[in-house]
Design a protein around this motif. Structure first.
Motif, short mmCIF file in Angstrom:
data_model
loop_
_atom_site.label_atom_id
_atom_site.label_comp_id
_atom_site.label_asym_id
_atom_site.label_seq_id
_atom_site.Cartn_x
_atom_site.Cartn_y
_atom_site.Cartn_z
N LEU A 39 0.82 -1.21 0.00
CA LEU A 39 0.00 0.00 0.00
C LEU A 39 0.86 1.26 0.00
CD1 LEU A 39 -2.77 -1.12 2.53
CD2 LEU A 39 -2.97 -0.92 0.04
N LEU A 40 1.96 1.24 0.73
CA LEU A 40 2.84 2.42 0.77
C LEU A 40 3.52 2.65 -0.58
CD1 LEU A 40 4.53 2.21 4.29
CD2 LEU A 40 2.65 3.69 3.55
N ALA A 41 3.68 1.59 -1.38
CA ALA A 41 4.25 1.77 -2.71
C ALA A 41 3.18 2.10 -3.73
CB ALA A 41 5.00 0.51 -3.12
N ILE B 121 10.06 5.00 -11.91
CA ILE B 121 10.00 4.11 -10.74
C ILE B 121 9.22 2.83 -11.08
CG2 ILE B 121 9.19 3.90 -8.37
CD1 ILE B 121 9.59 6.89 -8.05
N MET B 122 8.12 2.98 -11.83
CA MET B 122 7.34 1.82 -12.25
C MET B 122 8.17 0.90 -13.16
SD MET B 122 4.47 1.27 -10.90
CE MET B 122 4.15 -0.06 -12.05
N MET B 123 9.02 1.48 -13.97
CA MET B 123 9.88 0.66 -14.83
C MET B 123 10.83 -0.18 -13.99
SD MET B 123 10.82 3.18 -18.03
CE MET B 123 11.99 1.96 -18.63
N LEU B 124 11.33 0.39 -12.88
CA LEU B 124 12.21 -0.37 -12.01
C LEU B 124 11.47 -1.52 -11.34
CD1 LEU B 124 14.22 2.55 -10.32
CD2 LEU B 124 14.99 1.00 -12.15
N PHE B 125 10.23 -1.25 -10.91
CA PHE B 125 9.42 -2.32 -10.32
C PHE B 125 9.14 -3.41 -11.36
CE2 PHE B 125 8.24 0.66 -6.88
CZ PHE B 125 8.34 -0.20 -5.80
N ALA B 126 8.76 -3.00 -12.57
CA ALA B 126 8.44 -3.97 -13.61
C ALA B 126 9.67 -4.80 -13.99
CB ALA B 126 7.88 -3.25 -14.84
N LEU C 22 11.11 -11.40 4.89
CA LEU C 22 11.65 -10.24 4.20
C LEU C 22 11.85 -10.42 2.69
CD1 LEU C 22 14.25 -8.84 6.78
CD2 LEU C 22 11.88 -8.15 6.38
N PRO C 23 12.34 -11.58 2.20
CA PRO C 23 12.58 -11.68 0.75
C PRO C 23 11.35 -11.43 -0.11
CG PRO C 23 13.70 -13.45 1.91
CD PRO C 23 12.84 -12.78 2.91
N GLY C 24 10.20 -11.81 0.36
CA GLY C 24 8.97 -11.57 -0.41
C GLY C 24 8.10 -10.51 0.22
N ALA C 25 8.72 -9.44 0.71
CA ALA C 25 7.96 -8.41 1.43
C ALA C 25 6.95 -7.70 0.56
CB ALA C 25 8.93 -7.39 2.05
N ILE C 26 7.16 -7.70 -0.76
CA ILE C 26 6.21 -7.03 -1.65
C ILE C 26 6.13 -7.81 -2.96
CG2 ILE C 26 8.00 -5.48 -2.55
CD1 ILE C 26 5.82 -3.37 -2.94
N SER C 27 4.92 -7.94 -3.46
CA SER C 27 4.68 -8.53 -4.77
C SER C 27 4.37 -7.39 -5.74
CB SER C 27 3.52 -9.52 -4.72
OG SER C 27 3.08 -9.87 -6.02
N VAL C 28 5.18 -7.26 -6.77
CA VAL C 28 4.98 -6.17 -7.73
C VAL C 28 3.63 -6.31 -8.43
CG1 VAL C 28 5.91 -5.03 -9.77
CG2 VAL C 28 7.46 -5.94 -8.04
N ASN D 172 0.81 -7.57 -7.23
CA ASN D 172 -0.23 -7.08 -6.33
C ASN D 172 -0.15 -5.57 -6.15
OD1 ASN D 172 -1.21 -9.68 -5.95
ND2 ASN D 172 0.02 -10.03 -4.12
N MET D 173 1.06 -5.04 -6.16
CA MET D 173 1.21 -3.59 -6.04
C MET D 173 0.60 -2.88 -7.24
SD MET D 173 3.05 -0.74 -7.07
CE MET D 173 4.55 -1.36 -7.82
N VAL D 174 0.75 -3.44 -8.44
CA VAL D 174 0.17 -2.84 -9.64
C VAL D 174 -1.35 -2.88 -9.57
CG1 VAL D 174 -0.03 -3.07 -12.14
CG2 VAL D 174 2.19 -3.35 -11.05
N ILE D 175 -1.89 -3.96 -9.05
CA ILE D 175 -3.35 -4.04 -8.88
C ILE D 175 -3.84 -2.96 -7.92
CG2 ILE D 175 -5.21 -5.48 -7.98
CD1 ILE D 175 -3.81 -7.91 -9.04
#
Length: 320
Positions: free
Chosen positions: A119-121, A136-141, A171-177, A179-182
């Motif tokens: 949510l913070l991302a 920034i989105m390109m880096l996530f993608a 920690l290794p899977g702290a964020i799913s890109v 799910n973040m895009v959704i």
């Protein structure tokens, strides 16, 4: 009679009119048949699982259980009945209980970390006034397509001192890109720009708007993404297999692997519920009971989240 004339000239219901044709009736009949077959394909294995879990160990070992629970009577015959010996054996074993509590911890803490990070991302990246958000989105993608691989990830976890710690699974899977895009798309399509501008005129800060306006209006996507994360943590197996060697930190899935695949069952797990003697037939019931115990929390939570699925998934399915 005016009332009758109005009734005669009432337009027919569109769905009823469509269903009245022979072609559509055949379509609905075939569709219903296919759905019933799919339901049976899904439901019958679950029914078989439950019946075996609630049957006696002798009946399961002898292969007498089909789609109703069986127990062995005093006369030596098998008849309809319920036995809880498998579940008693599950909860008597310290390894299973430890794995269960570890999985609960990993699921709760891991889901909280995932949701906070996601949510913070997602919210800042949904704002049109964030400078450089496309880059920034390109880096996530980029991370969705390329990764270091298993061995570099293992070396990284080792160098960070996370081996044989709970953080190695959190920690290794702290964020799913994905799910973040959704979530980002949900914020963009749900929160109008005028709402933010009105709040800013009243002196609302960005962080306060996020907490008091954005989050309450995003219950659907939070519930759906939260369930995705929780199920992923509950079923997590491979990371624990790589990074954890301490049995006290093993999640339930590792314990189930030892019971279901490796047949690593200790004699104390096979003690009869009433006699205290070792019952080697109990291992068959123990496997079925372990599966039910492992799946039960997700089965309980899912109905409470199901109402959010249509809204959350449909809006998040269009990623921009």
């Amino acid at each position: 009679n005016m009332a009758k004339k109005e009734k005669v000239h009432e337009p027919e219901n569109g769905l009823a009119k469509i269903a009245s044709t022979g072609r559509d009736k055949r379509f609905y009949a075939i569709n219903s048949t296919v759905l019933v077959l799919i339901l049976l394909i899904i439901a019958l294995p679950l029914l078989y699982l439950f019946c075996n879990a609630f049957s006696g160990s002798d009946a399961v070992a002898a292969g007498k259980v089909t789609f109703w629970p069986q127990v062995r009577g005093e006369d030596g015959a098998y008849h309809l009945g319920v036995s809880l010996d498998g579940f008693i054996a599950v909860f008597k074993n310290d390894k299973i209980l430890t794995g269960y509590m570890n999985t609960v911890f990993y699921t709760v803490v891991g889901t909280v970390i995932n949701m906070v990070m996601t949510l913070l991302a997602a919210y800042p990246l949904s704002r049109w006034d964030l400078k450089g958000r496309d880059k920034i989105m390109m880096l996530f993608a980029f991370t969705m397509i390329f990764s270091g691989g298993m061995i570099p990830n293992y070396l990284l976890i080792k160098d960070l001192g996370l081996l044989n710690t709970r953080w190695a699974l959190l920690l290794p899977g702290a964020i799913s890109v994905y799910n973040m895009v959704i979530c980002r798309t949900f914020f963009q399509s749900t929160l109008p720009r005028e709402l933010l501008e009105a709040a800013q005129i009243d002196g609302c800060s960005d962080f306060r708007f996020f907490l008091q306006m954005a989050l309450p209006l995003s219950k659907a996507v939070i519930a759906v993404i939260g369930l995705y994360y929780a199920v992923a943590h509950w079923n997590a197996y491979f990371n624990a297999f790589l990074y954890i060697t301490n049995e006290k930190l093993n999640p339930l899935q590792i314990v189930l692997k030892e019971i279901l695949i490796s047949n690593n069952v200790t004699p104390d797990m096979l003690e009869g519920a009433n006699t205290g003697s070792v019952d080697f037939n109990l291992i068959h019931v123990l496997k079925y009971a372990s599966i039910i115990v492992a799946c039960l929390p997700i089965w309980i939570i899912y109905p409470f989240v199901q109402k959010y699925f249509v809204q959350g998934v449909m809006i998040g399915s269009i990623k921009g």
